[in-house]
Design a protein around this motif. Structure first.
Motif, mmCIF file in Angstrom:
data_model
loop_
_atom_site.group_PDB
_atom_site.id
_atom_site.type_symbol
_atom_site.label_atom_id
_atom_site.label_comp_id
_atom_site.label_asym_id
_atom_site.label_seq_id
_atom_site.Cartn_x
_atom_site.Cartn_y
_atom_site.Cartn_z
ATOM 1 N N CYS A 52 0.840 -1.432 -0.037
ATOM 2 C CA CYS A 52 -0.014 -0.079 0.077
ATOM 3 C C CYS A 52 0.921 1.309 -0.066
ATOM 4 O O CYS A 52 2.036 1.109 0.716
ATOM 5 C CB CYS A 52 -0.980 -0.043 1.175
ATOM 6 S SG CYS A 52 -1.907 1.707 1.549
ATOM 7 N N GLU A 53 0.309 2.276 -0.729
ATOM 8 C CA GLU A 53 1.103 3.597 -0.965
ATOM 9 C C GLU A 53 1.023 4.450 0.536
ATOM 10 O O GLU A 53 1.931 5.007 0.747
ATOM 11 C CB GLU A 53 0.614 4.209 -2.068
ATOM 12 C CG GLU A 53 1.132 3.700 -3.411
ATOM 13 C CD GLU A 53 0.261 4.332 -4.460
ATOM 14 O OE1 GLU A 53 -0.310 5.185 -4.444
ATOM 15 O OE2 GLU A 53 0.273 3.290 -5.426
ATOM 16 N N ARG A 54 -0.220 4.199 1.309
ATOM 17 C CA ARG A 54 -0.487 4.944 2.307
ATOM 18 C C ARG A 54 -0.845 3.910 3.243
ATOM 19 O O ARG A 54 -2.164 4.226 3.737
ATOM 20 C CB ARG A 54 -1.461 6.195 2.021
ATOM 21 C CG ARG A 54 -0.941 7.157 0.886
ATOM 22 C CD ARG A 54 -2.082 8.125 0.761
ATOM 23 N NE ARG A 54 -3.212 7.705 0.125
ATOM 24 C CZ ARG A 54 -3.574 7.579 -1.095
ATOM 25 N NH1 ARG A 54 -2.459 7.975 -1.974
ATOM 26 N NH2 ARG A 54 -4.692 7.192 -1.484
ATOM 27 N N GLY A 60 -3.659 -1.860 4.678
ATOM 28 C CA GLY A 60 -3.722 -1.494 3.537
ATOM 29 C C GLY A 60 -4.956 -0.291 3.414
ATOM 30 O O GLY A 60 -5.976 -0.667 4.063
ATOM 31 N N CYS A 61 -4.692 0.753 2.920
ATOM 32 C CA CYS A 61 -5.645 1.757 2.658
ATOM 33 C C CYS A 61 -7.110 1.609 2.003
ATOM 34 O O CYS A 61 -7.988 1.905 2.321
ATOM 35 C CB CYS A 61 -5.234 3.109 2.450
ATOM 36 S SG CYS A 61 -4.844 3.312 0.685
ATOM 37 N N GLY A 62 -6.998 0.468 1.111
ATOM 38 C CA GLY A 62 -7.874 0.107 0.363
ATOM 39 C C GLY A 62 -8.341 1.123 -1.001
ATOM 40 O O GLY A 62 -9.302 0.805 -1.798
ATOM 41 N N ALA A 63 -7.854 2.245 -1.056
ATOM 42 C CA ALA A 63 -8.122 3.445 -1.763
ATOM 43 C C ALA A 63 -7.021 3.795 -2.712
ATOM 44 O O ALA A 63 -7.133 4.162 -3.942
ATOM 45 C CB ALA A 63 -8.686 4.478 -1.193
ATOM 46 N N CYS A 64 -5.677 3.755 -2.195
ATOM 47 C CA CYS A 64 -4.617 3.910 -3.289
ATOM 48 C C CYS A 64 -4.593 3.218 -4.677
ATOM 49 O O CYS A 64 -5.032 2.124 -4.756
ATOM 50 C CB CYS A 64 -3.398 3.920 -2.588
ATOM 51 S SG CYS A 64 -2.625 2.272 -2.257
ATOM 52 N N CYS A 67 -3.523 -0.704 -3.744
ATOM 53 C CA CYS A 67 -4.773 -1.171 -3.123
ATOM 54 C C CYS A 67 -5.853 -1.720 -4.101
ATOM 55 O O CYS A 67 -6.386 -2.859 -3.993
ATOM 56 C CB CYS A 67 -5.409 -0.428 -1.877
ATOM 57 S SG CYS A 67 -4.335 -0.451 -0.366
HETATM 58 ZN ZN LIG Z 1 -3.393 1.567 -0.075
#
Ligand SMILES: [Zn+2]
Length: 345
Positions: A52-54, A60-64, A67
């Motif tokens: 994950c990037e963030r 894991g953010c689920g949005a990047c 993800c």
């Molecule tokens: Zn992410």
């Protein structure tokens, strides 16, 4: 797949989340535990968090971008290695599975890939499921990679049979041990998988032995029918001697179930009968829809006798682990269960 979406294994997940959050991920993890408890899901959540990037709080953010590609199932930096799928020779279950080996070519391909940086994210993840099925050459090739771990690559090995892996592979990995899930957690996983309004989840959890994956791999319609036949056979046994016992044995042997699964069902009926006796029928039954049959068993057997019968079933399960003759074991069991109930009260 996120950590938050996984039922149970809270201690193991907390350790892994801390490792992600603190930036102290080991380069290789070995996820060890019984089949069907969710090890692979944890490995996937860890891979997603690691790439994950963030990541937030080790999740894991689920949005990047990473993800989103992960969740859509086509992340270029997630490489899954597993034994080849079975062809026409049926589903891969614990009982019927044929051992297949992970090919050395697959590991060579991984090695070639790790010479390049991940194509987009911070990290690449190599997920090796059923790692016990690494052939000798493949295991040797993997060991070579793990001895000089490539930068930016996370290895996740998942196995139910750690003893089948080279000790040198063990020592190159951080081991995370998983146990069976609690019955309530099994019921939750099964209920989520089956969808709402499905009463199967409650009783199926009782025979899962802590492994929802095991129950979900079964034909649940067939299992439900086998359950009805087994309980009505058990409810009819009433100290009627050998003829009834052999009829019951025949019924057990004809069920489309492995003997240990049939035994797990029997034990769960006795469990319910004990609950029925001690609560006068108001306690929560696993087999609530079969309360009539459970009551018949409870009326016939004292608590002592219930305990004795459960012990007899347990002995059959133990005998099966030592390849005891199935028919003889079942006939002996049926005679014991059908025997007169001197302690009935
Ligand atoms: Zn992410």
């Amino acid at each position: 797949m996120t950590f938050a979406g996984i039922v149970g294994h809270t201690r193991q997940i907390a350790v892994l989340r801390r490792a992600v959050a603190s930036g102290r991920l080991h380069h290789a993890y070995l996820l060890v535990g019984p089949e069907g408890v969710g090890k692979r899901r944890v490995a996937e959540a860890l891979a997603m968090a690691a790439m994950c990037e963030r990541p937030a709080d080790g999740e894991g953010c689920g949005a990047c971008g990473s993800c989103r590609r992960f969740l859509s199932g086509n992340h270029p930096d997630l490489v899954a290695v597993a034994p080849p799928e079975p062809g026409d020779d049926g589903p891969r279950t614990a009982a019927t599975r044929k051992r297949r080996t992970i090919k050395v070519d697959d590991i060579h391909a991984v090695r070639a890939l790790t010479r390049f940086a991940p194509s987009e994210g911070r990290r690449r993840a190599i997920l090796i499921d059923d790692a016990e099925d690494l052939g000798e050459a493949a295991a040797g090739a993997l060991l070579k990679i793990l001895e000089e771990p490539p930068a930016g690559t996370l290895f996740l090995l998942v196995t139910g049979r750690p003893m089948a892996l080279l000790p040198t592979i063990h020592s190159r990995c951080q081991s995370v041990h998983f146990g069976p899930l609690a019955d309530a957690d099994v019921a939750e996983v099964v209920a989520r998988a089956l969808g709402p309004g499905e009463e199967t989840a409650a009783w199926a959890s009782g025979i899962a032995g802590g492994s929802p994956g095991r129950v979900l791999a079964m034909d649940l319609g067939e299992l439900a029918e086998a359950r009805r036949r087994l309980i009505s056979g058990l409810a009819r046994l009433d100290g009627q001697g050998t003829v009834a016992a052999f009829a019951f044995a025949e019924e057990i042997l004809a069920l489309p179930l492995d003997l240990p699964d049939a035994c797990a069902l029997l034990v769960s009926f006795y469990r319910d009968a004990a609950v029925h006796r001690t609560t006068g029928g108001t306690g929560r039954l696993l087999h609530a829809d079969l309360a009539g049959e459970i009551a018949a068993v409870a009326a016939r057997l004292s608590m002592d006798r219930l305990r004795r019968d459960v012990a007899a079933v347990d002995r059959v399960v133990a005998g099966q682990r030592h390849n005891q003759n199935r028919q003889l074991a079942v006939e002996g069991l049926a005679l014991e269960l059908a025997g007169p109930a001197p302690n009935a009260s």
